[in-house]
Design a protein around this motif. Structure first.
Motif, PDB file in Angstrom:
ATOM      1  N   GLN A  46       6.889   0.776  -0.971  1.00 40.33           N
ATOM      2  CA  GLN A  46       7.116  -0.148  -2.342  1.00 40.33           C
ATOM      3  C   GLN A  46       5.727  -0.134  -2.768  1.00 40.33           C
ATOM      4  O   GLN A  46       4.726  -0.316  -2.329  1.00 40.33           O
ATOM      5  N   THR A  47       5.464   0.047  -4.341  1.00 36.38           N
ATOM      6  CA  THR A  47       4.560  -0.068  -5.020  1.00 36.38           C
ATOM      7  C   THR A  47       4.506  -1.173  -5.986  1.00 36.38           C
ATOM      8  O   THR A  47       5.556  -1.203  -6.589  1.00 36.38           O
ATOM      9  N   PHE A  96       6.930 -15.245   2.263  1.00 35.61           N
ATOM     10  CA  PHE A  96       6.841 -13.704   1.971  1.00 35.61           C
ATOM     11  C   PHE A  96       6.803 -13.099   3.481  1.00 35.61           C
ATOM     12  O   PHE A  96       6.130 -13.248   4.357  1.00 35.61           O
ATOM     13  N   SER A  97       7.726 -12.083   3.567  1.00 31.38           N
ATOM     14  CA  SER A  97       7.728 -11.111   4.456  1.00 31.38           C
ATOM     15  C   SER A  97       7.999  -9.891   4.207  1.00 31.38           C
ATOM     16  O   SER A  97       8.335  -9.539   3.289  1.00 31.38           O
ATOM     17  N   GLY A  98       7.505  -8.840   5.044  1.00 27.39           N
ATOM     18  CA  GLY A  98       7.503  -7.403   4.659  1.00 27.39           C
ATOM     19  C   GLY A  98       6.550  -6.872   3.538  1.00 27.39           C
ATOM     20  O   GLY A  98       6.358  -5.991   2.982  1.00 27.39           O
ATOM     21  N   LEU A  99       5.351  -7.699   3.380  1.00 31.76           N
ATOM     22  CA  LEU A  99       4.244  -7.468   2.668  1.00 31.76           C
ATOM     23  C   LEU A  99       3.618  -6.238   2.859  1.00 31.76           C
ATOM     24  O   LEU A  99       2.791  -5.604   2.084  1.00 31.76           O
ATOM     25  N   ASN A 100       3.445  -5.925   4.105  1.00 35.27           N
ATOM     26  CA  ASN A 100       2.907  -4.747   4.703  1.00 35.27           C
ATOM     27  C   ASN A 100       3.539  -3.300   4.174  1.00 35.27           C
ATOM     28  O   ASN A 100       3.161  -2.484   4.133  1.00 35.27           O
ATOM     29  N   ASN A 128      -1.600  -1.873  -6.864  1.00 33.10           N
ATOM     30  CA  ASN A 128      -2.608  -1.452  -7.727  1.00 33.10           C
ATOM     31  C   ASN A 128      -2.681  -2.489  -8.736  1.00 33.10           C
ATOM     32  O   ASN A 128      -1.822  -2.704  -9.265  1.00 33.10           O
ATOM     33  N   VAL A 129      -4.003  -2.966  -8.832  1.00 29.63           N
ATOM     34  CA  VAL A 129      -4.410  -3.779  -9.834  1.00 29.63           C
ATOM     35  C   VAL A 129      -5.456  -3.659 -10.855  1.00 29.63           C
ATOM     36  O   VAL A 129      -6.595  -2.921 -10.472  1.00 29.63           O
ATOM     37  N   SER A 130      -5.032  -3.461 -12.203  1.00 32.49           N
ATOM     38  CA  SER A 130      -5.976  -3.007 -13.113  1.00 32.49           C
ATOM     39  C   SER A 130      -7.177  -4.160 -13.461  1.00 32.49           C
ATOM     40  O   SER A 130      -7.043  -5.242 -12.749  1.00 32.49           O
ATOM     41  N   ASP A 131      -8.054  -3.324 -13.911  1.00 26.86           N
ATOM     42  CA  ASP A 131      -9.265  -4.441 -14.268  1.00 26.86           C
ATOM     43  C   ASP A 131      -9.135  -5.826 -14.836  1.00 26.86           C
ATOM     44  O   ASP A 131      -9.892  -6.751 -14.631  1.00 26.86           O
ATOM     45  N   ASP A 132      -8.166  -5.665 -15.652  1.00 22.33           N
ATOM     46  CA  ASP A 132      -7.775  -7.033 -16.556  1.00 22.33           C
ATOM     47  C   ASP A 132      -6.861  -7.930 -16.161  1.00 22.33           C
ATOM     48  O   ASP A 132      -6.432  -9.015 -16.371  1.00 22.33           O
ATOM     49  N   ARG A 170      -0.108  -3.141   2.427  1.00 24.72           N
ATOM     50  CA  ARG A 170      -0.157  -1.703   3.051  1.00 24.72           C
ATOM     51  C   ARG A 170      -1.580  -1.575   2.525  1.00 24.72           C
ATOM     52  O   ARG A 170      -2.606  -0.878   3.281  1.00 24.72           O
ATOM     53  N   SER A 171      -1.883  -1.730   1.330  1.00 25.40           N
ATOM     54  CA  SER A 171      -3.203  -1.613   0.483  1.00 25.40           C
ATOM     55  C   SER A 171      -3.281  -2.069  -0.722  1.00 25.40           C
ATOM     56  O   SER A 171      -2.396  -2.423  -1.043  1.00 25.40           O
TER      57      SER A 171
END
Length: 392
Positions: free
Chosen positions: A248-249, A281-285, A290-294, A322-323
């Motif tokens: 998931q993304t 929350f569960s399953g956050l892994n 992806n976080v933009s600069d703003d 996950r990352s």
């Protein structure tokens, strides 16, 4: 130009025993798409396209309507929006949808799934609704998109929504919401794309549960919020559908926010945010973030008093994901007091400085003895904050 009207009204005929959970089945209605493939609404205001209306008969029985909806439903167009119109309004009934929905117009919601209640004697009796995308045993991936301001893709209260085979679910107007759940249950399985477009919310969950089971993509854009869980602490939003592994993304861009922590004006500690994420929350892994600069991964709202030393060491739960790629380590503080308690120099020229990179709105700042804030660049602000989300 009709107002407060219904195009298709379906009333309950099936008797349901709420005590035993059994039906006395008498039939169901079907809107077929063999002749009419799309229901188009191009005028009117404050109307319903399909109203599936159940009722409470007494302390034991309810009348439950069942409807199969096969045609697409289109409300308004980009050039000619139709305001205040609901595509499917399901109260105390069972609705099966295999057609797509697209709405243009302010407060023109796609699916409104609500319970029905009645006071019998001194007791309030309630019967929830059921909504899914299965007709004749076959599930169909749905595309449901709202373009107007203040419009919801799914509004669910004290009821159940079950969606299989994934789909596309987007609220693109200002202050829109993709999933609003109040004391109900929403389940989405299969590969899906969900998107909040402008100052909206992708997931708002209040005392209910939302489960995701599939390879999901969550797009959060233009000052929108990804997930907000409120109510008594307890697992409310599950990205693993009971402990499964998925790809998931989560994409945060255009000044958007990932998770909202509301401290209720109580003092915030090093582990406060982590505990909120763990409890709700569960399953956050399963999430690659992806976080933009703003944009910011976290908003700490009504956070009471927070020490800078705690903020620097705060367990943001990044190990739960996950990352996290991009600007994941910085947060937005709103409505509280930040105490600068780290003796020495806070260097605003340092691009990795936590204090300099934390957005602050409606925030008081207390400077302890022995703390110096220094910088040499144009446009720096030592003891204030700029709220990039509101432009102040």
């Amino acid at each position: 130009k009709a107002r407060e009207s219904v195009l298709f009204f379906n009333e309950g005929t099936n008797s349901y025993n709420r005590v035993s959970g059994t039906y006395n089945y008498k039939g169901e209605s079907t809107l077929d798409n063999s002749m009419v493939q799309s229901i188009n609404v191009d005028a009117g205001e404050d109307n319903m396209v399909i109203y599936n209306s159940g009722s409470i008969n007494n302390s034991e029985y309810s009348s439950v309507p069942i409807i199969n909806i096969k045609p697409d439903i289109k409300i308004g167009t980009e050039s000619k929006p139709v305001d205040g119109t609901i595509a499917v309004y399901n109260t105390g009934g069972i609705a099966h949808l295999t057609g797509d929905i697209e709405t243009y117009g302010e407060s023109s919601h796609a699916v409104y799934n609500d319970s029905v209640s009645k006071v019998v004697g001194t007791v309030t009796n309630t019967k929830g609704s059921t909504f899914d995308n299965i007709i004749g045993g076959n599930a169909k991936a749905l595309s449901i998109i709202t373009h107007g301001d203040n419009s919801a893709v799914f509004y669910n209260k004290e009821s159940v929504i079950n969606l299989q085979e994934g789909g596309t679910f987007k609220a693109l107007g200002e202050n829109g919401v993709v999933l609003y759940n109040k004391s109900g249950n929403i389940n989405i399985t299969g590969d899906a794309v969900l998107e909040a477009g402008k100052k909206g919310t992708l997931i708002m969950n209040d005392s209910g549960t939302i489960n995701f089971g599939g390879n999901m993509t969550y797009n959060v854009k233009n000052n929108s919020v990804f997930a907000y869980a409120i109510g008594t602490p307890g697992i409310k939003i599950d990205f693993s559908n009971g402990g499964n592994s998925y790809n998931q993304t989560l994409n945060l861009e255009g000044g958007s926010i990932g998770f909202v922590y509301d401290g209720g004006s109580a003092d915030t500690q090093q582990n406060s945010l982590y505990n909120y994420l763990r409890d709700n929350f569960s399953g956050l892994n399963n999430l690659t973030v992806n976080v933009s600069d703003d944009s910011r991964l976290f908003l700490l709202n009504n956070y009471g008093t927070l020490k800078l030393s705690d903020l620097e060491q705060m367990d943001t739960g990044e190990s739960l994901f996950r990352s996290v790629n991009g600007n994941g380590g910085n947060s937005l503080l709103n409505k509280g007091t930040l105490v600068l308690d780290t003796a020495g120099v806070i260097n605003l020229d340092d691009p990795d400085n936590v204090y300099a990179n934390t957005d602050k709105a409606a925030t008081g700042i207390t400077v302890n003895a022995g703390v110096t804030v220094a910088g040499t660049q144009d446009g720096q602000l030592a003891l204030g904050g700029k709220d990039i989300y509101r432009g102040t």
